[in-house]
Design a protein around this motif. Structure first.
Motif, PDB file in Angstrom:
ATOM      1  N   VAL A 173     -69.778  25.798 -60.261  1.00  0.00           N
ATOM      2  CA  VAL A 173     -70.329  27.004 -59.640  1.00  0.00           C
ATOM      3  C   VAL A 173     -69.378  28.164 -59.924  1.00  0.00           C
ATOM      4  O   VAL A 173     -68.189  27.963 -60.143  1.00  0.00           O
ATOM      5  CB  VAL A 173     -70.537  26.812 -58.121  1.00  0.00           C
ATOM      6  N   ASP A 174     -69.942  29.390 -59.896  1.00  0.00           N
ATOM      7  CA  ASP A 174     -69.124  30.562 -60.229  1.00  0.00           C
ATOM      8  C   ASP A 174     -67.982  30.754 -59.234  1.00  0.00           C
ATOM      9  O   ASP A 174     -66.835  30.913 -59.614  1.00  0.00           O
ATOM     10  CB  ASP A 174     -69.989  31.834 -60.250  1.00  0.00           C
ATOM     11  N   ARG A 234     -77.073  33.957 -54.403  1.00  0.00           N
ATOM     12  CA  ARG A 234     -77.207  34.308 -55.819  1.00  0.00           C
ATOM     13  C   ARG A 234     -77.411  35.798 -55.982  1.00  0.00           C
ATOM     14  O   ARG A 234     -78.221  36.395 -55.277  1.00  0.00           O
ATOM     15  CB  ARG A 234     -78.440  33.622 -56.420  1.00  0.00           C
ATOM     16  N   GLU A 255     -73.178  32.519 -56.777  1.00  0.00           N
ATOM     17  CA  GLU A 255     -73.497  32.477 -58.197  1.00  0.00           C
ATOM     18  C   GLU A 255     -73.878  33.889 -58.654  1.00  0.00           C
ATOM     19  O   GLU A 255     -74.627  34.588 -57.972  1.00  0.00           O
ATOM     20  CB  GLU A 255     -74.683  31.535 -58.458  1.00  0.00           C
TER      21      GLU A 255
END
Ligand SMILES: [Zn+2]
Ligand SMILES: [Zn+2]
Length: 278
Positions: A205-206, A248, A216
């Protein structure tokens, strides 16, 4: 000198040059330009096969610089309206041309034609477009392998002192410019996060905040493909099943609607932190 030789000479000079550098008479150059073997950029300046932005910078009188140079090198650049940035040297003359809206840079050195070195372009960018833009471009250039250790040190040395901490904060593994921006902005809000974290069953994951909030950032331009969307949904479902929250964001949100992004992250973190006290 015939047109073919003039073209060869121009290519060897990097694609843009003054008549004097080419070493052909004015009438020979005019004939080569009339035949389409070379292009007349402006009086006494000719081009062949140069990138259109490099040619336009030459028309203006100098080298492609700053954000425009970085863009041509493939570096991620945060810009609302891409403009042509041109380095003219300290006292080079500007030559306005049709549809000219060039942003001129006048730092020291002897400017010619072509593209400024990447170190110089990054130093331009900080002064011209600000710290955030610089930070994202610096990380992007590093990730692309365009900056070695000596280059990074030189950028740091040449930057105004107020920007140097950004070089110290930078990393070579940001996946996109948006990720760089988000990390920088959250850092300024006092939120520290882990980047590129492997979450079992979910994937990398970011960002991960407080070990439970996944953020994200979608930097892909075309993200409406059904299969990609399905992949994201699977990741989110798996993350939720394991007790993670996922937020997100995309380009438009991070760049144009940051307040909303900030509120979403702050509210989610507060809620999670309060819940963990119960
Ligand atoms: Zn600039
Ligand atoms: Zn111009």
């Amino acid at each position: 000198m015939d047109s073919a030789s003039i073209a060869d000479r121009l290519r060897a000079l990097g694609g843009v040059a003054r008549a004097g550098q080419i070493g052909a008479s004015r009438s020979m150059l005019a004939r080569a330009a009339d035949r389409g073997a070379i292009e007349r950029v402006r009086k006494g300046v000719y081009a062949l096969g140069a990138h259109p932005d490099v040619r336009d910078a030459a028309a203006h009188g100098g080298e492609l610089a700053c954000a425009a140079a970085l863009r041509v090198l493939g570096v991620w650049v945060l810009e609302d309206r891409p403009a042509l940035h041109v380095w003219l040297g300290p006292d080079g003359r500007a030559h306005p041309h049709p549809s000219c809206a060039c942003i001129v840079h006048r730092d020291a050195g002897a400017s010619a034609f072509g593209i400024v070195p990447i170190v110089q372009a990054l130093v331009h960018l900080a002064a011209c477009c600000g710290g955030e833009s610089f930070f994202a471009a610096f990380e992007s250039a590093w990730r692309l392998g365009l900056l070695d250790r000596a280059d990074r040190d030189e950028v740091r040395r040449r930057l105004p002192a107020r920007f140097r901490w950004l070089v110290d904060l930078a990393r070579p593994d940001a996946d996109s410019g948006l990720e760089s921006l988000l990390r920088l902005r959250l850092r300024l809000l006092g939120v520290s996060l882990e980047c590129q974290v492997l979450v079992r069953g979910v994937g990398v994951v970011d960002f991960l905040v407080d070990g439970r909030l996944i953020i994200e950032v979608d930097g892909r331009l075309n993200h409406d493909g059904a299969s990609l969307r399905h992949k994201d949904l699977v990741r989110d479902a798996e993350a939720a099943a394991q007790g993670y929250e996922t937020l997100r964001f995309d380009y438009a949100l991070v760049v144009h609607d940051w307040q909303r992004v900030q509120r979403a992250i702050s509210a989610t973190l507060s809620r999670m932190r309060i819940a963990s006290l119960r």
